[in-house]
Design a protein around this motif. Structure first.
Motif, mmCIF file in Angstrom:
data_model
loop_
_atom_site.group_PDB
_atom_site.id
_atom_site.type_symbol
_atom_site.label_atom_id
_atom_site.label_comp_id
_atom_site.label_asym_id
_atom_site.label_seq_id
_atom_site.Cartn_x
_atom_site.Cartn_y
_atom_site.Cartn_z
ATOM 1 N N SER A 274 3.843 5.760 -5.566
ATOM 2 C CA SER A 274 3.752 5.860 -7.031
ATOM 3 C C SER A 274 2.735 6.924 -7.443
ATOM 4 C CB SER A 274 3.421 4.509 -7.662
ATOM 5 O OG SER A 274 2.125 4.098 -7.326
ATOM 6 N N VAL A 275 1.636 7.058 -6.693
ATOM 7 C CA VAL A 275 0.660 8.119 -6.972
ATOM 8 C C VAL A 275 1.311 9.480 -6.729
ATOM 9 C CG1 VAL A 275 -1.492 9.185 -6.179
ATOM 10 C CG2 VAL A 275 -1.380 6.722 -6.510
ATOM 11 N N PHE A 276 2.085 9.590 -5.662
ATOM 12 C CA PHE A 276 2.794 10.832 -5.335
ATOM 13 C C PHE A 276 3.769 11.210 -6.448
ATOM 14 C CE2 PHE A 276 6.592 12.715 -3.158
ATOM 15 C CZ PHE A 276 6.046 13.967 -2.921
ATOM 16 N N GLN A 277 4.554 10.243 -6.917
ATOM 17 C CA GLN A 277 5.536 10.512 -7.967
ATOM 18 C C GLN A 277 4.878 10.863 -9.295
ATOM 19 O OE1 GLN A 277 7.882 6.968 -7.857
ATOM 20 N NE2 GLN A 277 9.134 7.679 -6.135
ATOM 21 N N ALA A 278 3.704 10.277 -9.561
ATOM 22 C CA ALA A 278 2.991 10.552 -10.805
ATOM 23 C C ALA A 278 2.164 11.834 -10.723
ATOM 24 C CB ALA A 278 2.084 9.377 -11.152
ATOM 25 N N ASP A 279 2.170 12.478 -9.553
ATOM 26 C CA ASP A 279 1.417 13.707 -9.330
ATOM 27 C C ASP A 279 -0.079 13.485 -9.547
ATOM 28 O OD1 ASP A 279 1.583 16.325 -8.438
ATOM 29 O OD2 ASP A 279 1.539 17.148 -10.462
ATOM 30 N N GLY A 280 -0.553 12.303 -9.141
ATOM 31 C CA GLY A 280 -1.952 11.940 -9.330
ATOM 32 C C GLY A 280 -2.795 12.163 -8.093
ATOM 33 N N LEU A 281 -4.038 11.738 -8.184
ATOM 34 C CA LEU A 281 -4.983 11.843 -7.077
ATOM 35 C C LEU A 281 -5.218 10.476 -6.473
ATOM 36 C CD1 LEU A 281 -7.662 14.179 -8.688
ATOM 37 C CD2 LEU A 281 -5.813 14.824 -7.144
ATOM 38 N N ILE A 282 -5.529 10.461 -5.181
ATOM 39 C CA ILE A 282 -5.806 9.221 -4.470
ATOM 40 C C ILE A 282 -7.101 9.392 -3.688
ATOM 41 C CG2 ILE A 282 -4.441 9.838 -2.428
ATOM 42 C CD1 ILE A 282 -3.518 6.845 -2.443
ATOM 43 N N LYS A 283 -7.906 8.348 -3.665
ATOM 44 C CA LYS A 283 -9.164 8.404 -2.913
ATOM 45 C C LYS A 283 -8.890 8.149 -1.435
ATOM 46 C CE LYS A 283 -12.654 7.476 -6.281
ATOM 47 N NZ LYS A 283 -13.080 8.851 -6.385
ATOM 48 N N LEU B 220 -7.658 17.986 9.092
ATOM 49 C CA LEU B 220 -8.414 16.740 9.060
ATOM 50 C C LEU B 220 -7.474 15.539 9.030
ATOM 51 C CD1 LEU B 220 -10.871 17.712 6.181
ATOM 52 C CD2 LEU B 220 -11.435 17.616 8.591
ATOM 53 N N MET B 221 -7.903 14.445 9.631
ATOM 54 C CA MET B 221 -7.200 13.168 9.495
ATOM 55 C C MET B 221 -7.944 12.380 8.423
ATOM 56 S SD MET B 221 -4.599 13.342 11.358
ATOM 57 C CE MET B 221 -3.987 11.710 11.046
ATOM 58 N N VAL B 222 -7.186 11.849 7.464
ATOM 59 C CA VAL B 222 -7.749 11.157 6.314
ATOM 60 C C VAL B 222 -7.127 9.777 6.210
ATOM 61 C CG1 VAL B 222 -8.022 11.253 3.813
ATOM 62 C CG2 VAL B 222 -8.049 13.364 5.137
ATOM 63 N N ASN B 223 -7.930 8.786 5.853
ATOM 64 C CA ASN B 223 -7.420 7.435 5.639
ATOM 65 C C ASN B 223 -7.304 7.205 4.134
ATOM 66 O OD1 ASN B 223 -6.951 4.691 5.335
ATOM 67 N ND2 ASN B 223 -8.252 4.154 7.051
ATOM 68 N N ILE B 224 -6.069 7.068 3.646
ATOM 69 C CA ILE B 224 -5.802 6.767 2.236
ATOM 70 C C ILE B 224 -5.141 5.388 2.123
ATOM 71 C CG2 ILE B 224 -5.658 9.144 1.464
ATOM 72 C CD1 ILE B 224 -2.582 8.882 1.601
ATOM 73 N N GLY B 225 -5.412 4.559 3.094
ATOM 74 C CA GLY B 225 -4.728 3.277 3.230
ATOM 75 C C GLY B 225 -3.773 3.336 4.405
ATOM 76 N N VAL B 226 -3.333 4.532 4.699
ATOM 77 C CA VAL B 226 -2.555 4.879 5.893
ATOM 78 C C VAL B 226 -3.122 6.202 6.401
ATOM 79 C CG1 VAL B 226 -0.443 3.704 5.166
ATOM 80 C CG2 VAL B 226 -0.764 6.090 4.591
ATOM 81 N N GLU B 227 -2.809 6.538 7.640
ATOM 82 C CA GLU B 227 -3.257 7.814 8.192
ATOM 83 C C GLU B 227 -2.527 8.962 7.497
ATOM 84 O OE1 GLU B 227 -5.354 8.738 11.056
ATOM 85 O OE2 GLU B 227 -6.176 6.786 10.524
ATOM 86 N N ALA B 228 -3.264 9.988 7.105
ATOM 87 C CA ALA B 228 -2.676 11.167 6.472
ATOM 88 C C ALA B 228 -3.328 12.405 7.074
ATOM 89 C CB ALA B 228 -2.889 11.122 4.968
ATOM 90 N N PHE B 229 -2.616 13.516 7.019
ATOM 91 C CA PHE B 229 -3.099 14.772 7.580
ATOM 92 C C PHE B 229 -3.366 15.761 6.460
ATOM 93 C CE2 PHE B 229 -2.093 19.056 9.300
ATOM 94 C CZ PHE B 229 -3.141 19.145 10.200
ATOM 95 N N ARG C 269 0.840 -1.203 0.000
ATOM 96 C CA ARG C 269 0.000 0.000 0.000
ATOM 97 C C ARG C 269 0.870 1.247 0.000
ATOM 98 N NH1 ARG C 269 -4.014 2.369 -2.168
ATOM 99 N NH2 ARG C 269 -4.922 3.967 -0.869
ATOM 100 N N LEU C 270 1.957 1.245 0.766
ATOM 101 C CA LEU C 270 2.871 2.387 0.776
ATOM 102 C C LEU C 270 3.523 2.583 -0.587
ATOM 103 C CD1 LEU C 270 4.532 2.034 4.285
ATOM 104 C CD2 LEU C 270 2.909 3.768 3.529
ATOM 105 N N GLU C 271 3.834 1.482 -1.271
ATOM 106 C CA GLU C 271 4.387 1.582 -2.627
ATOM 107 C C GLU C 271 3.377 2.223 -3.575
ATOM 108 O OE1 GLU C 271 5.480 -2.470 -3.543
ATOM 109 O OE2 GLU C 271 7.607 -2.002 -3.236
ATOM 110 N N ASP D 245 -11.314 12.663 -3.422
ATOM 111 C CA ASP D 245 -10.002 12.584 -4.062
ATOM 112 C C ASP D 245 -9.065 13.592 -3.407
ATOM 113 O OD1 ASP D 245 -10.611 10.631 -5.959
ATOM 114 O OD2 ASP D 245 -11.436 12.105 -7.342
ATOM 115 N N PHE D 246 -7.824 13.152 -3.165
ATOM 116 C CA PHE D 246 -6.814 14.011 -2.556
ATOM 117 C C PHE D 246 -5.540 13.961 -3.379
ATOM 118 C CE2 PHE D 246 -9.498 12.601 0.946
ATOM 119 C CZ PHE D 246 -9.779 13.805 1.570
ATOM 120 N N LYS D 247 -4.748 15.017 -3.261
ATOM 121 C CA LYS D 247 -3.428 15.059 -3.875
ATOM 122 C C LYS D 247 -2.398 15.025 -2.757
ATOM 123 C CE LYS D 247 -0.425 17.470 -6.876
ATOM 124 N NZ LYS D 247 0.021 18.629 -7.525
#
Length: 84
Positions: free
Chosen positions: A19-28, A39-48, A13-15, A70-72
């Motif tokens: 890869s989404v980060f490097q591709a400058d894409g969006l993640i749900k 806000l605390m967001v769950n994108i597979g891991v905890e994110a702020f 999941r971290l990989e 969708d988040f960047k």
């Protein structure tokens, strides 16, 4: 018999996130809670998500709870990811 590895699944999941980060894409992700400063967001891991990076005003944060959006990813560090 199925053998599962929690560590291997988390690493994959971290990989995917990297890869989404490097591709400058969006993640749900799903908004989990409102915290001081954002806000605390769950994108597979905890994110702020800092309030300053959010397009929603602070008053509407509570209405975002448990919504899929969708988040960047703007930064990844050892403690987690920062979203935009």
């Amino acid at each position: 018999m199925v053998v599962l590895s929690k560590e291997k699944a988390a690493y994959r999941r971290l990989e995917q996130i990297a890869s989404v980060f490097q591709a400058d894409g969006l993640i749900k992700g799903k908004v989990k809670s409102v915290v001081k400063g954002g806000l605390m967001v769950n994108i597979g891991v905890e994110a702020f998500l800092p309030a300053s990076q959010s397009t929603s005003c602070r008053k509407r944060f509570s209405s975002l709870s448990a919504t899929l959006t969708d988040f960047k990813i703007v930064k990844i560090n050892e403690t987690g990811a920062t979203l935009c």
